[in-house]
Design an enzyme around this catalytic site. Structure first.
Site, PDB file in Angstrom:
ATOM      1  N   ASP A   1       1.900   9.112  14.059  1.00 16.06           N
ATOM      2  CA  ASP A   1       2.343   9.202  12.675  1.00 16.06           C
ATOM      3  C   ASP A   1       3.824   9.554  12.664  1.00 16.06           C
ATOM      4  OD1 ASP A   1       1.107   9.503   9.732  1.00 16.06           O
ATOM      5  OD2 ASP A   1       2.725  10.965   9.985  1.00 16.06           O
TER       6      ASP A   1
ATOM      7  N   ASN B   1      12.010   7.554   3.104  1.00 15.55           N
ATOM      8  CA  ASN B   1      11.904   6.693   1.923  1.00 15.55           C
ATOM      9  C   ASN B   1      12.635   7.295   0.727  1.00 15.55           C
ATOM     10  OD1 ASN B   1      10.440   4.544   2.991  1.00 15.55           O
ATOM     11  ND2 ASN B   1       8.466   5.495   2.596  1.00 15.55           N
TER      12      ASN B   1
ATOM     13  N   ASP C   1      10.933   0.592   5.811  1.00 20.66           N
ATOM     14  CA  ASP C   1      10.271  -0.551   6.456  1.00 20.66           C
ATOM     15  C   ASP C   1      10.918  -0.870   7.800  1.00 20.66           C
ATOM     16  OD1 ASP C   1       8.559  -0.756   4.334  1.00 20.66           O
ATOM     17  OD2 ASP C   1       9.528  -2.490   3.424  1.00 20.66           O
TER      18      ASP C   1
ATOM     19  N   GLU D   1       2.409   4.873   7.527  1.00 17.62           N
ATOM     20  CA  GLU D   1       3.295   5.165   8.650  1.00 17.62           C
ATOM     21  C   GLU D   1       2.510   5.522   9.904  1.00 17.62           C
ATOM     22  OE1 GLU D   1       3.230   9.028   6.144  1.00 17.62           O
ATOM     23  OE2 GLU D   1       2.984   6.885   5.849  1.00 17.62           O
TER      24      GLU D   1
END
Length: 343
Positions: free
Chosen positions: A219, A227, A236, A261
């Site tokens: 993770d 973000n 991304d 993620e």
């Protein structure tokens, strides 16, 4: 009438009681009232002796609440046991269609071979009739008519051959599109890695073959802040970069984007120590790289991931092994992130 009303009241009381127990379970464990969590709690309460209920009991026997990640991991088993798997039905339909297309293509190919041979034979017969000079007048006339009919048949055979060639090409194109569609259903469009579905199918196939399997769950650390600060387009690109690092560091093993993620790696035929070495290489590669914004070349800051690694025992279900790896992942995060936990 009174009896029917009594039965209905009893059923309503049972429904209300079940609904209240589901709600109480979600409140007690501080779980959001999402449809997936309601379904999980319902399954748990409706099947108090089932494997999921036993797993929850083992987790909470010391008074610890289960987390959302616990629920998500155990939901793998619930879904495998209960849901009518529409995806598998769709796979079956695609497979049957593909078999039909392949059968049609084989049939068309065989027909082309036969018509080509028939056309050659007719052409040779027509030429022989036309060149023959030792026939009588009546026979020559009959031969002329036969030659004309044969020429017409040849033309029709040539037309049929062209149509069969077109049909063969279309069948081949359709077969390629079916293969592409099946591949796309198992691939993450952003990273182009296998997706969760492909990961689960690979585990099932390799476990059935008796392979030694290890599972790593990764993770991205503090991904929400990436973000929030730089936007989803940058997020991304970070996901793609980590997917590439995992793939390059774990050659020959299945690296999948499991969702959001989170990534999962299926190690096949290696020891947990060998899998650990590969994961540490990937972790170091990601954490030591200096990421920059493409547009301004400004530093993005440190990007790291945490991971949990475990080996699946013989006949162990994916949900059980994945849940163990997931708990190790969160132990790594609790210990400070950018690290690997093994168990």
């Amino acid at each position: 009438m009174a009896a029917a009303r009594a039965v209905r009241m009893t059923e309503e009381a049972g429904t209300a009681s079940l609904f209240d127990r589901v709600g109480s379970f979600l409140r007690d464990h501080r779980l959001d009232p999402t449809p997936a969590n309601y379904a999980f709690a319902y399954h748990l309460i409706a099947s108090p002796k089932g494997p999921v209920a036993r797993a929850v009991e083992a987790l909470t026997e010391s008074g610890v609440r289960i987390s959302q990640s616990d629920v998500d991991a155990m939901n793998l088993d619930v879904q495998a046991q209960e849901r009518p798997d529409a995806a598998k039905k769709a796979d079956g339909l695609v497979a049957r269609t593909q078999m039909q297309v392949e059968g049609f293509a084989d049939m068309v190919t065989a027909m082309r071979v036969e018509t080509e041979g028939f056309g050659r034979d007719l052409a040779a017969s027509a030429a022989a009739m036309t060149l023959s000079t030792d026939l009588g007048k009546g026979e020559a006339l009959a031969a002329s008519q036969i030659a004309r009919i044969t020429a017409t048949m040849i033309a029709r055979v040539r037309t049929a051959e062209a149509q069969l060639e077109t049909a063969t090409r279309e069948a081949s194109e359709l077969r390629e599109k079916l293969e592409e569609a099946r591949d796309n259903a198992r691939r993450d469009p952003l990273t182009e890695l296998p997706n969760r579905r492909a990961f689960e199918e690979a585990f099932t196939v390799q476990a059935a073959a008796g392979e030694t399997l290890c599972i790593a769950v990764c993770d991205v650390d503090h991904f929400k802040s990436v973000n929030d600060r730089f936007g989803h387009a940058v997020g991304d690109r970070v996901l793609k970069a980590i997917g590439e690092a995992l793939s390059q560091s774990c050659p020959g093993h299945l690296v999948a984007r499991y969702g959001g993620e989170e990534f999962a790696i299926l190690f096949s035929g290696v020891t947990v120590d060998a899998a650990r070495a590969l994961m540490e290489t990937a972790r170091t590669t990601v954490s030591t790289k200096r990421y920059r914004l493409r547009e301004t070349d400004a530093p993005l800051g440190e990007i790291t991931f945490s991971a949990g690694l475990t080996c699946a025992e013989n006949t162990e279900r994916l949900g059980t092994a994945f849940h163990r790896a997931d708990r190790l992942l969160y132990a790594a995060k609790s210990a400070g992130r950018n690290r690997l936990r093994i168990g």
